[in-house]
Design an enzyme around this catalytic site. Structure first.
Site, PDB file in Angstrom:
ATOM      1  N   ASP A 164      -6.111  -6.898  -5.600  1.00 25.68           N
ATOM      2  CA  ASP A 164      -7.447  -6.475  -6.021  1.00 25.68           C
ATOM      3  C   ASP A 164      -7.456  -6.507  -7.550  1.00 25.68           C
ATOM      4  OD1 ASP A 164      -9.760  -5.207  -6.727  1.00 25.68           O
ATOM      5  OD2 ASP A 164      -9.430  -3.416  -5.495  1.00 25.68           O
ATOM      6  N   LYS A 178     -17.785  -6.248 -13.203  1.00 21.69           N
ATOM      7  CA  LYS A 178     -17.142  -5.677 -14.397  1.00 21.69           C
ATOM      8  C   LYS A 178     -16.943  -6.782 -15.444  1.00 21.69           C
ATOM      9  CE  LYS A 178     -15.257  -2.824 -10.890  1.00 21.69           C
ATOM     10  NZ  LYS A 178     -15.921  -1.547 -11.106  1.00 21.69           N
ATOM     11  N   TRP A 190      -8.577   3.187  -5.673  1.00 27.59           N
ATOM     12  CA  TRP A 190      -9.016   1.975  -4.972  1.00 27.59           C
ATOM     13  C   TRP A 190      -7.935   1.474  -4.035  1.00 27.59           C
ATOM     14  CZ3 TRP A 190     -13.859   1.424  -4.411  1.00 27.59           C
ATOM     15  CH2 TRP A 190     -14.732   1.899  -5.382  1.00 27.59           C
TER      16      TRP A 190
HETATM   17  C1  PLP Z   1     -10.332  -1.806  -8.542  1.00 25.05           C
HETATM   18  C2  PLP Z   1     -11.565  -1.750  -7.695  1.00 25.05           C
HETATM   19  N1  PLP Z   1     -11.502  -2.164  -6.421  1.00 25.05           N
HETATM   20  C3  PLP Z   1     -12.588  -2.142  -5.624  1.00 25.05           C
HETATM   21  C4  PLP Z   1     -13.800  -1.693  -6.077  1.00 25.05           C
HETATM   22  C5  PLP Z   1     -14.983  -1.683  -5.152  1.00 25.05           C
HETATM   23  O1  PLP Z   1     -15.787  -2.743  -5.505  1.00 25.05           O
HETATM   24  P1  PLP Z   1     -17.188  -3.016  -4.799  1.00 25.05           P
HETATM   25  O2  PLP Z   1     -18.118  -1.968  -5.277  1.00 25.05           O
HETATM   26  O3  PLP Z   1     -17.520  -4.403  -5.266  1.00 25.05           O
HETATM   27  O4  PLP Z   1     -16.980  -2.958  -3.332  1.00 25.05           O
HETATM   28  C6  PLP Z   1     -13.922  -1.251  -7.398  1.00 25.05           C
HETATM   29  C7  PLP Z   1     -15.232  -0.760  -7.889  1.00 25.05           C
HETATM   30  O5  PLP Z   1     -15.345  -0.132  -8.910  1.00 25.05           O
HETATM   31  C8  PLP Z   1     -12.780  -1.276  -8.218  1.00 25.05           C
HETATM   32  O6  PLP Z   1     -12.858  -0.855  -9.484  1.00 25.05           O
END
Ligand code: PLP
Length: 370
Positions: free
Chosen positions: A181, A205, A112
Protein backbone atom coordinates in the site's frame (compact mmCIF):
# COMPACT_ATOMS: atom_id res chain seq x y z
CA UNK A 1 -1.07 43.83 12.31
CA UNK A 2 -3.89 41.30 12.29
CA UNK A 3 -3.21 37.60 11.79
CA UNK A 4 -5.13 37.65 8.54
CA UNK A 5 -2.86 40.41 7.17
CA UNK A 6 0.14 38.23 8.13
CA UNK A 7 -1.04 35.46 5.84
CA UNK A 8 1.59 34.65 3.21
CA UNK A 9 0.15 35.51 -0.20
CA UNK A 10 -0.48 32.65 -2.61
CA UNK A 11 -1.86 32.69 -6.14
CA UNK A 12 -5.67 32.69 -6.38
CA UNK A 13 -5.89 33.39 -2.63
CA UNK A 14 -5.14 29.75 -1.93
CA UNK A 15 -4.35 28.64 1.60
CA UNK A 16 -1.58 26.32 2.73
CA UNK A 17 -3.44 23.03 2.73
CA UNK A 18 -1.91 20.46 5.09
CA UNK A 19 -4.68 17.93 4.44
CA UNK A 20 -3.75 14.25 4.66
CA UNK A 21 -6.01 13.59 1.69
CA UNK A 22 -7.50 14.59 -0.57
CA UNK A 23 -4.37 16.67 -0.63
CA UNK A 24 -2.94 19.65 -2.40
CA UNK A 25 -2.64 19.53 -6.21
CA UNK A 26 0.01 21.24 -8.35
CA UNK A 27 -1.37 24.64 -9.38
CA UNK A 28 -0.15 24.32 -13.02
CA UNK A 29 -2.14 21.08 -13.25
CA UNK A 30 -5.29 22.77 -11.96
CA UNK A 31 -4.73 25.59 -14.43
CA UNK A 32 -4.33 23.17 -17.33
CA UNK A 33 -7.46 21.29 -16.31
CA UNK A 34 -9.30 24.63 -16.08
CA UNK A 35 -8.10 25.65 -19.55
CA UNK A 36 -9.13 22.31 -21.03
CA UNK A 37 -12.38 22.06 -19.10
CA UNK A 38 -14.97 23.23 -21.59
CA UNK A 39 -13.45 22.04 -24.83
CA UNK A 40 -10.71 19.45 -24.51
CA UNK A 41 -8.16 19.84 -27.34
CA UNK A 42 -10.83 21.05 -29.76
CA UNK A 43 -12.99 17.96 -29.27
CA UNK A 44 -15.90 20.26 -28.47
CA UNK A 45 -16.62 18.84 -25.04
CA UNK A 46 -15.05 18.33 -21.63
CA UNK A 47 -13.29 15.16 -20.47
CA UNK A 48 -16.25 14.61 -18.13
CA UNK A 49 -18.65 14.41 -21.04
CA UNK A 50 -16.78 11.99 -23.30
CA UNK A 51 -17.57 8.37 -23.96
CA UNK A 52 -14.87 6.26 -22.40
CA UNK A 53 -14.96 4.15 -25.57
CA UNK A 54 -14.39 7.15 -27.88
CA UNK A 55 -11.15 8.05 -29.62
CA UNK A 56 -10.55 11.19 -27.53
CA UNK A 57 -10.89 9.47 -24.19
CA UNK A 58 -8.89 6.44 -25.27
CA UNK A 59 -6.01 8.77 -26.15
CA UNK A 60 -6.29 10.35 -22.68
CA UNK A 61 -6.27 6.92 -21.04
CA UNK A 62 -3.22 5.94 -23.04
CA UNK A 63 -1.42 9.14 -22.05
CA UNK A 64 -2.23 8.68 -18.36
CA UNK A 65 -0.84 5.17 -18.43
CA UNK A 66 2.23 6.29 -20.36
CA UNK A 67 2.87 9.11 -17.88
CA UNK A 68 2.56 6.75 -14.90
CA UNK A 69 4.95 4.30 -16.56
CA UNK A 70 7.47 7.01 -17.37
CA UNK A 71 7.40 8.79 -14.00
CA UNK A 72 7.58 5.60 -11.96
CA UNK A 73 9.74 3.47 -14.27
CA UNK A 74 7.14 0.73 -14.47
CA UNK A 75 8.66 -2.36 -16.16
CA UNK A 76 6.94 -3.84 -19.22
CA UNK A 77 5.85 -6.96 -17.33
CA UNK A 78 3.64 -4.89 -15.01
CA UNK A 79 0.04 -3.97 -15.77
CA UNK A 80 -1.19 -0.49 -14.91
CA UNK A 81 -4.79 -0.40 -13.72
CA UNK A 82 -6.96 2.54 -12.69
CA UNK A 83 -9.65 1.10 -10.45
CA UNK A 84 -12.43 2.40 -8.23
CA UNK A 85 -13.19 1.74 -4.59
CA UNK A 86 -10.00 3.38 -3.34
CA UNK A 87 -7.13 1.71 -1.58
CA UNK A 88 -9.70 0.33 0.86
CA UNK A 89 -11.30 -1.94 -1.73
CA UNK A 90 -7.84 -3.15 -2.74
CA UNK A 91 -7.45 -4.50 0.81
CA UNK A 92 -10.17 -7.00 -0.15
CA UNK A 93 -9.43 -7.46 -3.85
CA UNK A 94 -5.75 -8.27 -3.46
CA UNK A 95 -6.49 -10.87 -0.81
CA UNK A 96 -9.25 -12.45 -2.89
CA UNK A 97 -7.01 -12.62 -5.95
CA UNK A 98 -3.65 -13.52 -4.47
CA UNK A 99 -4.09 -15.67 -1.36
CA UNK A 100 -4.79 -18.86 -3.29
CA UNK A 101 -5.55 -20.86 -0.14
CA UNK A 102 -2.21 -19.99 1.47
CA UNK A 103 -1.60 -17.83 4.52
CA UNK A 104 -0.59 -14.24 3.87
CA UNK A 105 1.88 -12.27 6.00
CA UNK A 106 1.07 -8.74 7.12
CA UNK A 107 3.50 -6.26 8.64
CA UNK A 108 1.46 -3.74 10.59
CA UNK A 109 3.09 -0.36 11.14
CA UNK A 110 -0.06 1.72 11.66
CA UNK A 111 -3.79 2.18 11.27
CA UNK A 112 -4.01 1.47 7.53
CA UNK A 113 -2.10 -1.78 7.89
CA UNK A 114 -4.58 -2.78 10.59
CA UNK A 115 -7.46 -2.11 8.21
CA UNK A 116 -5.77 -4.16 5.49
CA UNK A 117 -5.52 -7.04 7.97
CA UNK A 118 -9.19 -6.82 8.96
CA UNK A 119 -10.29 -6.97 5.30
CA UNK A 120 -7.92 -9.82 4.39
CA UNK A 121 -9.06 -11.92 7.36
CA UNK A 122 -12.45 -12.23 5.69
CA UNK A 123 -10.74 -13.83 2.68
CA UNK A 124 -8.30 -16.29 4.24
CA UNK A 125 -5.59 -16.92 6.80
CA UNK A 126 -3.70 -13.82 7.87
CA UNK A 127 -0.46 -13.92 9.84
CA UNK A 128 0.49 -10.66 11.46
CA UNK A 129 4.25 -11.20 11.44
CA UNK A 130 5.13 -7.83 12.96
CA UNK A 131 2.85 -5.49 14.87
CA UNK A 132 3.88 -1.97 15.87
CA UNK A 133 0.81 -1.45 18.06
CA UNK A 134 2.48 -2.18 21.41
CA UNK A 135 5.05 0.51 20.55
CA UNK A 136 2.24 2.94 19.51
CA UNK A 137 3.18 2.65 15.84
CA UNK A 138 6.32 4.73 15.86
CA UNK A 139 8.58 2.61 13.63
CA UNK A 140 8.84 0.29 10.64
CA UNK A 141 10.91 -2.88 11.02
CA UNK A 142 13.77 -4.09 8.90
CA UNK A 143 12.03 -6.94 7.10
CA UNK A 144 15.26 -8.94 7.15
CA UNK A 145 14.76 -9.33 10.90
CA UNK A 146 11.07 -10.31 10.70
CA UNK A 147 10.32 -14.00 10.67
CA UNK A 148 8.06 -14.60 7.68
CA UNK A 149 5.81 -17.62 7.14
CA UNK A 150 7.38 -20.22 4.81
CA UNK A 151 5.14 -20.76 1.79
CA UNK A 152 3.00 -17.67 2.41
CA UNK A 153 1.18 -16.16 -0.57
CA UNK A 154 2.68 -12.70 -0.09
CA UNK A 155 3.88 -10.19 2.47
CA UNK A 156 1.84 -7.01 2.78
CA UNK A 157 3.35 -3.71 3.94
CA UNK A 158 2.06 -0.14 4.17
CA UNK A 159 5.06 1.81 2.95
CA UNK A 160 4.02 5.07 4.61
CA UNK A 161 1.45 5.08 7.39
CA UNK A 162 -0.42 8.31 6.84
CA UNK A 163 -1.85 8.67 10.34
CA UNK A 164 1.27 7.85 12.33
CA UNK A 165 3.77 9.30 9.84
CA UNK A 166 5.87 6.15 9.79
CA UNK A 167 7.70 5.38 6.55
CA UNK A 168 10.18 2.66 5.59
CA UNK A 169 11.99 5.28 3.48
CA UNK A 170 13.34 2.51 1.24
CA UNK A 171 12.01 -0.39 -0.80
CA UNK A 172 11.59 -3.24 1.69
CA UNK A 173 12.77 -6.68 0.58
CA UNK A 174 11.51 -10.11 1.58
CA UNK A 175 12.77 -12.34 -1.21
CA UNK A 176 9.12 -13.28 -1.78
CA UNK A 177 6.14 -11.49 -3.24
CA UNK A 178 5.77 -8.09 -1.64
CA UNK A 179 2.38 -6.38 -1.81
CA UNK A 180 2.46 -2.71 -0.94
CA UNK A 181 0.00 0.00 0.00
CA UNK A 182 1.82 3.08 -1.28
CA UNK A 183 -1.14 5.45 -1.01
CA UNK A 184 0.57 8.27 0.85
CA UNK A 185 4.14 8.15 -0.48
CA UNK A 186 3.83 6.99 -4.08
CA UNK A 187 5.89 9.11 -6.46
CA UNK A 188 7.38 11.07 -3.55
CA UNK A 189 10.81 9.58 -4.27
CA UNK A 190 12.30 7.05 -6.70
CA UNK A 191 11.22 3.50 -6.02
CA UNK A 192 11.99 0.20 -7.71
CA UNK A 193 8.71 -1.23 -8.97
CA UNK A 194 10.39 -4.56 -9.75
CA UNK A 195 10.92 -5.16 -6.01
CA UNK A 196 7.15 -5.41 -5.56
CA UNK A 197 4.64 -7.96 -6.84
CA UNK A 198 1.81 -5.48 -6.50
CA UNK A 199 1.62 -1.80 -5.61
CA UNK A 200 -1.60 0.09 -5.00
CA UNK A 201 -2.31 3.69 -4.09
CA UNK A 202 -5.41 5.81 -3.71
CA UNK A 203 -4.71 8.79 -5.97
CA UNK A 204 -5.89 11.57 -3.70
CA UNK A 205 -2.57 12.41 -2.05
CA UNK A 206 0.23 12.51 -4.60
CA UNK A 207 -1.41 11.52 -7.86
CA UNK A 208 -4.62 13.42 -8.39
CA UNK A 209 -8.19 13.67 -7.18
CA UNK A 210 -10.04 10.93 -5.31
CA UNK A 211 -12.07 8.33 -7.14
CA UNK A 212 -9.26 6.34 -8.65
CA UNK A 213 -6.81 3.84 -7.22
CA UNK A 214 -3.64 3.10 -9.14
CA UNK A 215 -2.63 -0.57 -9.22
CA UNK A 216 0.71 -1.80 -10.59
CA UNK A 217 0.53 -5.55 -10.96
CA UNK A 218 3.27 -7.98 -12.02
CA UNK A 219 1.52 -9.92 -14.75
CA UNK A 220 2.46 -13.44 -13.62
CA UNK A 221 0.24 -12.88 -10.56
CA UNK A 222 -2.76 -13.20 -12.84
CA UNK A 223 -2.11 -16.94 -13.08
CA UNK A 224 -3.11 -17.40 -9.48
CA UNK A 225 -6.40 -15.53 -9.61
CA UNK A 226 -9.07 -18.09 -8.69
CA UNK A 227 -12.06 -18.70 -10.94
CA UNK A 228 -15.47 -17.39 -9.98
CA UNK A 229 -14.61 -14.03 -8.47
CA UNK A 230 -17.15 -11.21 -8.93
CA UNK A 231 -15.98 -9.58 -12.18
CA UNK A 232 -15.32 -6.14 -10.71
CA UNK A 233 -13.12 -7.74 -8.03
CA UNK A 234 -11.15 -9.90 -10.45
CA UNK A 235 -7.76 -8.58 -11.59
CA UNK A 236 -7.90 -10.82 -14.66
CA UNK A 237 -11.20 -9.29 -15.77
CA UNK A 238 -9.85 -5.80 -15.15
CA UNK A 239 -6.70 -6.51 -17.17
CA UNK A 240 -8.58 -8.22 -20.01
CA UNK A 241 -10.88 -5.20 -20.26
CA UNK A 242 -8.14 -2.57 -20.01
CA UNK A 243 -9.63 -1.41 -16.66
CA UNK A 244 -12.79 -0.48 -18.53
CA UNK A 245 -15.02 -3.41 -17.63
CA UNK A 246 -17.38 -0.69 -16.46
CA UNK A 247 -17.24 3.09 -16.87
CA UNK A 248 -13.92 4.09 -15.33
CA UNK A 249 -13.36 7.24 -13.25
CA UNK A 250 -12.64 9.14 -16.47
CA UNK A 251 -11.87 12.59 -15.12
CA UNK A 252 -9.73 11.36 -12.23
CA UNK A 253 -7.63 9.24 -14.57
CA UNK A 254 -7.13 12.25 -16.84
CA UNK A 255 -5.97 14.28 -13.83
CA UNK A 256 -3.52 11.55 -12.77
CA UNK A 257 -2.01 11.79 -16.24
CA UNK A 258 -1.62 15.56 -15.92
CA UNK A 259 -0.07 15.26 -12.45
CA UNK A 260 2.43 12.61 -13.55
CA UNK A 261 3.40 14.61 -16.62
CA UNK A 262 3.87 17.66 -14.38
CA UNK A 263 6.40 15.79 -12.22
CA UNK A 264 8.18 14.33 -15.23
CA UNK A 265 8.65 17.89 -16.53
CA UNK A 266 9.79 18.96 -13.06
CA UNK A 267 12.72 16.55 -13.35
CA UNK A 268 11.30 13.20 -12.31
CA UNK A 269 11.27 11.45 -8.96
CA UNK A 270 14.90 12.29 -8.05
CA UNK A 271 14.01 15.97 -8.21
CA UNK A 272 10.72 15.39 -6.38
CA UNK A 273 12.57 13.51 -3.61
CA UNK A 274 15.06 16.33 -3.17
CA UNK A 275 12.27 18.86 -2.79
CA UNK A 276 10.38 16.63 -0.36
CA UNK A 277 13.50 16.11 1.77
CA UNK A 278 14.02 19.85 1.93
CA UNK A 279 10.39 20.53 2.86
CA UNK A 280 10.25 17.86 5.56
CA UNK A 281 13.58 19.02 7.03
CA UNK A 282 12.13 22.51 7.52
CA UNK A 283 9.17 21.20 9.55
CA UNK A 284 11.18 18.62 11.50
CA UNK A 285 13.71 21.38 12.15
CA UNK A 286 11.01 23.41 13.91
CA UNK A 287 10.01 20.35 15.95
CA UNK A 288 13.56 19.37 16.90
CA UNK A 289 14.59 22.94 17.58
CA UNK A 290 11.75 23.56 20.03
CA UNK A 291 13.52 22.12 23.08
CA UNK A 292 10.81 19.47 23.51
CA UNK A 293 7.80 21.81 23.14
CA UNK A 294 6.81 19.90 20.01
CA UNK A 295 7.28 16.14 20.06
CA UNK A 296 7.44 14.08 16.86
CA UNK A 297 5.58 10.75 16.71
CA UNK A 298 7.86 8.51 14.63
CA UNK A 299 11.41 7.47 15.44
CA UNK A 300 14.08 9.35 13.50
CA UNK A 301 14.84 6.50 11.08
CA UNK A 302 11.23 6.20 9.94
CA UNK A 303 10.12 9.80 9.87
CA UNK A 304 7.71 10.27 7.00
CA UNK A 305 8.44 13.10 4.60
CA UNK A 306 4.76 13.24 3.66
CA UNK A 307 2.89 13.22 6.97
CA UNK A 308 4.43 14.84 10.03
CA UNK A 309 2.46 14.25 13.24
CA UNK A 310 3.58 16.08 16.36
CA UNK A 311 2.16 16.85 19.77
CA UNK A 312 2.22 19.89 22.06
CA UNK A 313 2.51 19.88 25.86
CA UNK A 314 -1.27 19.93 26.48
CA UNK A 315 -4.67 19.69 24.80
CA UNK A 316 -5.33 23.34 25.63
CA UNK A 317 -2.17 24.44 23.85
CA UNK A 318 -3.02 22.19 20.91
CA UNK A 319 -6.43 23.88 20.59
CA UNK A 320 -4.82 27.31 20.81
CA UNK A 321 -2.18 26.35 18.24
CA UNK A 322 -4.80 25.08 15.80
CA UNK A 323 -6.98 28.17 16.21
CA UNK A 324 -4.05 30.52 15.61
CA UNK A 325 -2.79 28.40 12.70
CA UNK A 326 -6.17 28.76 11.03
CA UNK A 327 -5.85 32.53 11.32
CA UNK A 328 -2.59 32.27 9.40
CA UNK A 329 -4.29 30.46 6.54
CA UNK A 330 -3.00 27.01 7.49
CA UNK A 331 -5.65 24.40 6.77
CA UNK A 332 -6.12 20.89 8.20
CA UNK A 333 -3.35 20.77 10.78
CA UNK A 334 -5.36 18.81 13.33
CA UNK A 335 -3.92 15.38 14.01
CA UNK A 336 -5.87 12.19 13.57
CA UNK A 337 -7.92 11.41 16.68
CA UNK A 338 -5.98 8.17 17.30
CA UNK A 339 -2.67 10.02 17.64
CA UNK A 340 -3.90 13.42 18.80
CA UNK A 341 -1.96 16.67 18.47
CA UNK A 342 -1.25 18.01 15.01
CA UNK A 343 -0.25 16.61 11.66
CA UNK A 344 1.29 18.49 8.77
CA UNK A 345 0.88 16.62 5.50
CA UNK A 346 3.28 18.03 2.94
CA UNK A 347 2.67 16.03 -0.21
CA UNK A 348 4.56 16.53 -3.46
CA UNK A 349 2.54 19.57 -4.51
CA UNK A 350 2.71 21.29 -1.14
CA UNK A 351 4.81 24.46 -1.60
CA UNK A 352 8.13 24.89 0.20
CA UNK A 353 6.98 28.40 1.22
CA UNK A 354 4.25 26.75 3.26
CA UNK A 355 6.82 24.72 5.18
CA UNK A 356 8.83 27.85 5.95
CA UNK A 357 5.67 29.68 6.99
CA UNK A 358 4.61 26.84 9.29
CA UNK A 359 8.09 26.54 10.83
CA UNK A 360 8.17 30.28 11.55
CA UNK A 361 4.71 30.11 13.08
CA UNK A 362 5.70 27.09 15.21
CA UNK A 363 8.81 28.87 16.49
CA UNK A 364 6.79 31.95 17.40
CA UNK A 365 4.07 29.94 19.08
CA UNK A 366 6.56 27.95 21.16
CA UNK A 367 8.36 31.14 22.20
CA UNK A 368 5.10 32.73 23.37
CA UNK A 369 3.62 29.68 25.02
CA UNK A 370 6.57 27.53 26.15
C1 PLP B 1 -1.90 4.46 3.61
C2 PLP B 1 -3.36 4.49 3.26
N1 PLP B 1 -3.96 3.37 2.86
C3 PLP B 1 -5.27 3.35 2.53
C4 PLP B 1 -6.03 4.48 2.59
C5 PLP B 1 -7.49 4.42 2.21
O1 PLP B 1 -7.61 4.99 0.97
P1 PLP B 1 -9.03 5.18 0.26
O2 PLP B 1 -9.72 6.27 0.98
O3 PLP B 1 -8.64 5.51 -1.15
O4 PLP B 1 -9.76 3.89 0.35
C6 PLP B 1 -5.45 5.69 3.00
C7 PLP B 1 -6.28 6.91 3.08
O5 PLP B 1 -5.92 7.90 3.66
C8 PLP B 1 -4.09 5.69 3.35
O6 PLP B 1 -3.51 6.82 3.75
Amino acid sequence: MSQVQDKPAQAYGRVFNFSAGPGVMPVPVLEKARDEMLNWHGAGLSVMEMSHRGKSYLSIAEESEAAVRELMGVPANYKVLFLQGGASLQFTILAKNLMGGKPADYVVTGSWGQKAVEAAKLEGEVKVVWDGKPGKFTEAPDLGSVSLTPGSAYTHVTLNETIQGVDYLRDPETGGDLVCDMSSCIASRPFDVSKYALIYAGAQKNLGPSGVCLVLLREDLLERVPAGLPPMLDYRVQVENGWMYNTPPCFSVYMVGLVCRHWIDFGGLEAVAKLNEEKAAIVYGAIDGSGGFYKPHAVQANRSRMNIPFTLPSDDLTEKFLAEAKGHGFLELKGHRSVGGCRASVYNAFPVEGCHALAEFMKGFAASNG
